[in-house]
Design a protein around this motif. Structure first.
Motif, PDB file in Angstrom:
ATOM      1  N   VAL A 340       0.845  -1.205   0.000  1.00  0.00           N
ATOM      2  CA  VAL A 340       0.000   0.000   0.000  1.00  0.00           C
ATOM      3  C   VAL A 340       0.873   1.246   0.000  1.00  0.00           C
ATOM      4  CG1 VAL A 340      -1.682   1.316   1.346  1.00  0.00           C
ATOM      5  CG2 VAL A 340      -1.917  -1.171   1.147  1.00  0.00           C
ATOM      6  N   ALA A 341       2.011   1.191   0.702  1.00  0.00           N
ATOM      7  CA  ALA A 341       2.914   2.347   0.743  1.00  0.00           C
ATOM      8  C   ALA A 341       3.378   2.735  -0.658  1.00  0.00           C
ATOM      9  CB  ALA A 341       4.114   2.035   1.639  1.00  0.00           C
ATOM     10  N   SER A 342       3.703   1.733  -1.482  1.00  0.00           N
ATOM     11  CA  SER A 342       4.109   2.022  -2.860  1.00  0.00           C
ATOM     12  C   SER A 342       2.973   2.668  -3.635  1.00  0.00           C
ATOM     13  CB  SER A 342       4.556   0.742  -3.568  1.00  0.00           C
ATOM     14  OG  SER A 342       5.810   0.317  -3.118  1.00  0.00           O
ATOM     15  N   PHE A 343       1.767   2.149  -3.443  1.00  0.00           N
ATOM     16  CA  PHE A 343       0.612   2.735  -4.130  1.00  0.00           C
ATOM     17  C   PHE A 343       0.425   4.196  -3.731  1.00  0.00           C
ATOM     18  CE2 PHE A 343      -4.093   3.506  -3.698  1.00  0.00           C
ATOM     19  CZ  PHE A 343      -4.289   3.865  -5.024  1.00  0.00           C
ATOM     20  N   LEU A 344       0.572   4.511  -2.442  1.00  0.00           N
ATOM     21  CA  LEU A 344       0.419   5.893  -1.986  1.00  0.00           C
ATOM     22  C   LEU A 344       1.469   6.799  -2.633  1.00  0.00           C
ATOM     23  CD1 LEU A 344      -0.335   5.346   1.808  1.00  0.00           C
ATOM     24  CD2 LEU A 344      -1.901   6.246   0.093  1.00  0.00           C
ATOM     25  N   GLY A 383      -7.568   2.622   5.387  1.00  0.00           N
ATOM     26  CA  GLY A 383      -6.599   3.524   6.011  1.00  0.00           C
ATOM     27  C   GLY A 383      -5.377   2.821   6.538  1.00  0.00           C
ATOM     28  N   TRP A 384      -5.101   1.619   6.023  1.00  0.00           N
ATOM     29  CA  TRP A 384      -3.974   0.811   6.519  1.00  0.00           C
ATOM     30  C   TRP A 384      -2.741   1.052   5.661  1.00  0.00           C
ATOM     31  CZ3 TRP A 384      -0.983  -3.134   4.383  1.00  0.00           C
ATOM     32  CH2 TRP A 384      -0.247  -3.917   5.277  1.00  0.00           C
ATOM     33  N   VAL A 385      -1.597   1.197   6.307  1.00  0.00           N
ATOM     34  CA  VAL A 385      -0.312   1.293   5.616  1.00  0.00           C
ATOM     35  C   VAL A 385       0.661   0.347   6.314  1.00  0.00           C
ATOM     36  CG1 VAL A 385       1.535   2.825   4.845  1.00  0.00           C
ATOM     37  CG2 VAL A 385      -0.770   3.732   5.171  1.00  0.00           C
ATOM     38  N   GLU A 386       1.516  -0.298   5.547  1.00  0.00           N
ATOM     39  CA  GLU A 386       2.463  -1.252   6.123  1.00  0.00           C
ATOM     40  C   GLU A 386       3.381  -0.596   7.150  1.00  0.00           C
ATOM     41  OE1 GLU A 386       1.335  -2.810   2.168  1.00  0.00           O
ATOM     42  OE2 GLU A 386       2.087  -0.871   2.852  1.00  0.00           O
ATOM     43  N   PRO A 387       3.648  -1.275   8.250  1.00  0.00           N
ATOM     44  CA  PRO A 387       4.734  -0.821   9.125  1.00  0.00           C
ATOM     45  C   PRO A 387       6.063  -1.057   8.424  1.00  0.00           C
ATOM     46  CG  PRO A 387       3.926  -2.962   9.871  1.00  0.00           C
ATOM     47  CD  PRO A 387       3.014  -2.521   8.745  1.00  0.00           C
ATOM     48  N   VAL A 388       7.022  -0.172   8.632  1.00  0.00           N
ATOM     49  CA  VAL A 388       8.363  -0.367   8.091  1.00  0.00           C
ATOM     50  C   VAL A 388       9.177  -1.119   9.126  1.00  0.00           C
ATOM     51  CG1 VAL A 388      10.451   0.778   7.287  1.00  0.00           C
ATOM     52  CG2 VAL A 388       8.216   1.710   6.694  1.00  0.00           C
ATOM     53  N   ILE A 389       9.600  -2.327   8.779  1.00  0.00           N
ATOM     54  CA  ILE A 389      10.299  -3.190   9.730  1.00  0.00           C
ATOM     55  C   ILE A 389      11.681  -3.519   9.187  1.00  0.00           C
ATOM     56  CG2 ILE A 389      10.258  -5.413  10.922  1.00  0.00           C
ATOM     57  CD1 ILE A 389       7.197  -5.340  10.646  1.00  0.00           C
ATOM     58  N   PRO A 390      12.753  -3.119   9.865  1.00  0.00           N
ATOM     59  CA  PRO A 390      14.100  -3.468   9.408  1.00  0.00           C
ATOM     60  C   PRO A 390      14.276  -4.987   9.373  1.00  0.00           C
ATOM     61  CG  PRO A 390      14.184  -1.753  11.081  1.00  0.00           C
ATOM     62  CD  PRO A 390      12.773  -2.262  11.063  1.00  0.00           C
ATOM     63  N   PRO A 391      14.975  -5.524   8.376  1.00  0.00           N
ATOM     64  CA  PRO A 391      15.171  -6.974   8.307  1.00  0.00           C
ATOM     65  C   PRO A 391      15.876  -7.478   9.563  1.00  0.00           C
ATOM     66  CG  PRO A 391      15.891  -5.917   6.273  1.00  0.00           C
ATOM     67  CD  PRO A 391      15.628  -4.820   7.269  1.00  0.00           C
ATOM     68  N   PRO A 392      15.417  -8.602  10.107  1.00  0.00           N
ATOM     69  CA  PRO A 392      16.024  -9.098  11.352  1.00  0.00           C
ATOM     70  C   PRO A 392      17.415  -9.674  11.128  1.00  0.00           C
ATOM     71  CG  PRO A 392      14.402 -10.676  10.531  1.00  0.00           C
ATOM     72  CD  PRO A 392      14.316  -9.462   9.644  1.00  0.00           C
ATOM     73  N   GLU A 393      18.212  -9.616  12.171  1.00  0.00           N
ATOM     74  CA  GLU A 393      19.494 -10.320  12.275  1.00  0.00           C
ATOM     75  C   GLU A 393      20.415 -10.106  11.076  1.00  0.00           C
ATOM     76  OE1 GLU A 393      18.818 -14.388  13.395  1.00  0.00           O
ATOM     77  OE2 GLU A 393      17.187 -13.857  14.738  1.00  0.00           O
TER      78      GLU A 393
END
Length: 711
Positions: A340-344, A383-393
């Motif tokens: 969704v973030a890309s679409f916005l 009204g939902w947008v993805e959380p930005v989550i850094p890749p783990p480990e």
């Protein structure tokens, strides 16, 4: 006095004069007003606003004011972007703003000549626009006295910070900023600019690095009245159509919106090329932009497009970020972006003229593309947008950073290296096994309590002054395509080695080319223009599109009858009805579904996304088919699955979920993965292919078993 006047009066008077008289602005925008006081006070911040929301000025005006008032000398502000093209686009604007105050700017990235770099080193600009990779190149270069050059550094602006934070370039950026802070001997003010995301507070904490909790910081987002997740979607003219093929998409685009400037987004370089060629054959003025076109080819296309009117530019995500391509009339999307973030971001490219509305026409190329688009639009409408989550480990980046630090400092104390990163995230005591492995394998030498770059690092990364050490991603090999002396772009070597009948033709820059000569040793391919018949192809790591839990669940909601609140054409409505009929046995409002066919094909329709399904498959080995085939919708089960064996398998998950298994060959796609112990490299990839939260949610729901005979 109004808030706008208060904020405006805090800016340097010369700057204020030019804002009114040179830019013709009557007032600052809300984001710009609210950013002045905290940035002047040295606070860290994340500035959130839609595309074209004035974020650059919101950061630049207070920092230029602070620069003048405090008498900063030398390079005192870094402006970091994820793309060279974005830097090139922003530079004239920032150069103008700085020039009003007698301050200077400069660009430093891979396309900047040696002569220009010498001039920059001789006379440091007040603002340096660069990328994280170029920053690190400066730190490790023997030609740059980095301590002297960065001695006046005070603030760093990170544009499109969400684009960094969601992948390994974010960890790399964070690590380089920590090293810079230690070099200059003080904390650096960090200002992130971002489109709307689902977890701004977490992003701010991540951006602060080792300063999190110790330095004042705030989110500045005047367009959000509540949590980002509850933000109402902006009004817009959104339509969803089904066309069934690239050729039909070209027909629709050629027939609609005559006289308008249209930007078409595709989800692969190959689709960009195919659509571009078909539009040109229909007489549409068409330009192309994607990562495998040469810099000159892309620049020519983007400049021509910005100056034209009745035309189309076809692009991958390269034009999603804030690169200015002029005043757009319309955005068209083939299939759906992955977030969704890309679409916005893409939607925000339109509606910038007074009286115009944001708009996007979706053209689905097949049934899955239509379902993905409908699901994305449904989530957007909520009204939902993805959380930005850094890749783990990111253990592989710990290895890269240790080697880069030893290049930078020549030697580092074996017990002091952690201090360079302030113990952030992966750079704490948990990194000790990585250090031991680097020493054991010869990547690092140890002598007298000091660590040095070892012979294995020289062998693997030493080419061209360790250039490969500062590039965070592995890129598959490509051949440069030249027409005479002009570089057109790059292509996959498979197109040059496959057996074919007749002449070998390539499709690049929306045109067909006849291959006339291949220079295998220098990886160059010479071509000349030809008629139709060229082929486009690129391969790469991670080419498979991975849908998230939320978007796959939204697809389930669509199949259960919920339409996105946008205009659906008759074709789209009819095709969605077909999809609902086709999946009638695979979705149920009460939970997930296990289908058992008499031909032995058993599947668990979780609609949980690829990562959650991979986690579930690893955690239920007794009932999952031996090859553990999964996609974002289902998991293949054993042919002899029964309710009893199912219940036993579920009971076994009570001890905890398992990470997905990783093929050892997949480590080759992890840059610097070879510098890790194989077990740690595989564990890093496994953590990145899992979704324990989504898997847990699926396991907590009801499961419906259905057995039927195929017609």
């Amino acid at each position: 006095m109004t808030q706008s006047a208060d904020a405006f009066d805090l800016l340097d008077p010369i700057l204020g004069h030019h804002i009114v008289n040179s830019l013709g602005w009557r007032s600052l925008r809300p984001l710009q007003e609210q950013a002045v006081e905290p940035l002047l006070g040295g606070e860290d911040a994340v500035l959130l606003a839609p595309t074209a929301g004035g974020k650059t000025e919101a950061a630049a005006f207070p920092l230029l004011t602070r620069m003048n008032r405090r008498g900063w000398k030398g390079t005192s502000v870094l402006y970091v972007c994820p793309l060279k093209a974005l830097l090139n686009n922003l530079h004239p604007r920032l150069e103008t703003y700085a020039g009003w105050l007698g301050r200077s700017t400069a660009l430093w990235h891979g396309d900047i000549s040696t002569g220009q770099r010498r001039r920059i080193l001789a006379q440091r600009p007040d603002i340096l626009l660069t990328t994280p990779e170029s920053l690190e190149s400066m730190l490790v270069s023997t030609h740059v006295d980095h301590r002297a050059f960065f001695s006046g550094l005070n603030s760093v602006v990170i544009d499109e910070v969400h684009a960094f934070a969601g992948d390994d370039r974010g960890w790399h950026l964070l690590a380089v900023l920590e090293r810079l802070s230690r070099i200059v001997g003080r904390p650096l003010q960090r200002v992130g600019l971002s489109a709307t995301i689902g977890n701004p507070e977490e992003l701010l904490g991540w951006l602060q690095g080792s300063g999190h909790g110790r330095r004042p910081a705030r989110i500045i987002a005047p367009h959000l009245t509540g949590p980002a997740q509850a933000a109402a979607p902006p009004p817009g003219d959104i339509e969803l159509d089904y066309v069934g093929s690239v050729a039909n998409a070209a027909t629709v685009i050629a027939a609609l919106h005559h006289g308008e400037k249209r930007l078409v987004f595709c989800e692969s370089r190959r689709t960009v090329e195919e659509l571009g060629e078909k539009l040109r054959l229909k007489g549409v003025t068409t330009f192309l932009s994607h990562a495998s076109l040469s810099v000159d080819e892309r620049r020519r296309a983007e400049t021509a497009f910005a100056e034209a009117r009745d035309c189309v530019i076809v692009s991958t995500s390269t034009l999603e970020l804030g690169i200015d391509v002029g005043d757009l009339d319309r955005v068209i999307q083939l299939d759906a972006p992955s977030t969704v973030a890309s679409f916005l971001q893409r939607l925000g490219r339109t509606g910038r003229r007074p009286g115009s509305a944001r708009n996007c026409l979706f053209l689905a190329l097949d049934g899955e593309g239509l379902l993905s688009a409908a699901a994305l639009l449904l989530q957007w409408s909520r009204g939902w947008v993805e959380p930005v989550i850094p890749p783990p480990e990111p253990r592989h980046l710990v290895a890269q950073q240790l080697l880069a630090l030893c290049l930078q400092e020549h030697h580092v104390g074996e017990n002091l290296w952690q201090e360079w990163w302030g113990g952030i995230g992966p750079f704490g005591p948990g990194a000790e096994p990585v250090v031991r492995h680097l020493v054991e394998q010869g990547y690092l030498d140890r002598d007298g309590g000091m660590l040095f770059v070892g012979p294995e690092a020289e062998r693997r990364y030493g080419h061209r002054h360790f250039m490969n050490l500062t590039a965070v991603f592995t890129a598959p090999p490509e051949f440069t395509v030249l027409s005479g002396r002009a570089e057109i772009g790059r292509t996959d070597p498979d197109l040059l080695t496959q057996e074919i009948e007749g002449p070998r033709k390539l499709l690049l820059a929306g045109r067909s080319w006849l291959v006339t000569y291949i220079d295998w040793s220098r990886k160059r391919c010479f071509v000349e223009p030809t008629d139709e018949g060229g082929r486009a192809r690129w391969s790469g790591f991670g080419a498979e599109r991975i849908r998230s839990f939320a978007l796959t669940q939204a697809a389930r909601s669509v199949l259960l009858g919920q339409d996105p609140p946008v205009r659906l054409t008759k074709r789209a409505t009819a095709k969605l009805a077909e999809a609902r009929d086709a999946h009638v046995h695979n979705v149920h409002p009460g939970g997930t579904v296990v289908t058992r066919r008499t031909d032995g094909d058993s599947r668990w329709w979780t609609w949980a996304g690829h990562r959650a399904n991979a986690t579930l498959a690893a955690s239920l080995p007794s009932v999952v088919a031996p090859h553990r085939r999964v996609n974002d919708q289902w998991i293949r089960l054993r042919d002899d699955i029964t309710r009893e064996s199912w219940q036993i398998a579920l009971a076994d998950t009570g001890t905890g979920l398992c990470l997905p298994e990783v093929d050892g060959h997949a480590v080759r796609g992890l840059k610097f993965g070879e510098a890790l112990p194989p077990r740690l490299a595989e564990a890093t990839l496994a953590a990145r292919t899992s979704d324990e939260e989504g898997a847990t949610e699926v396991l907590s729901g009801q499961v419906r078993f259905t057995t039927f005979t195929d017609a």
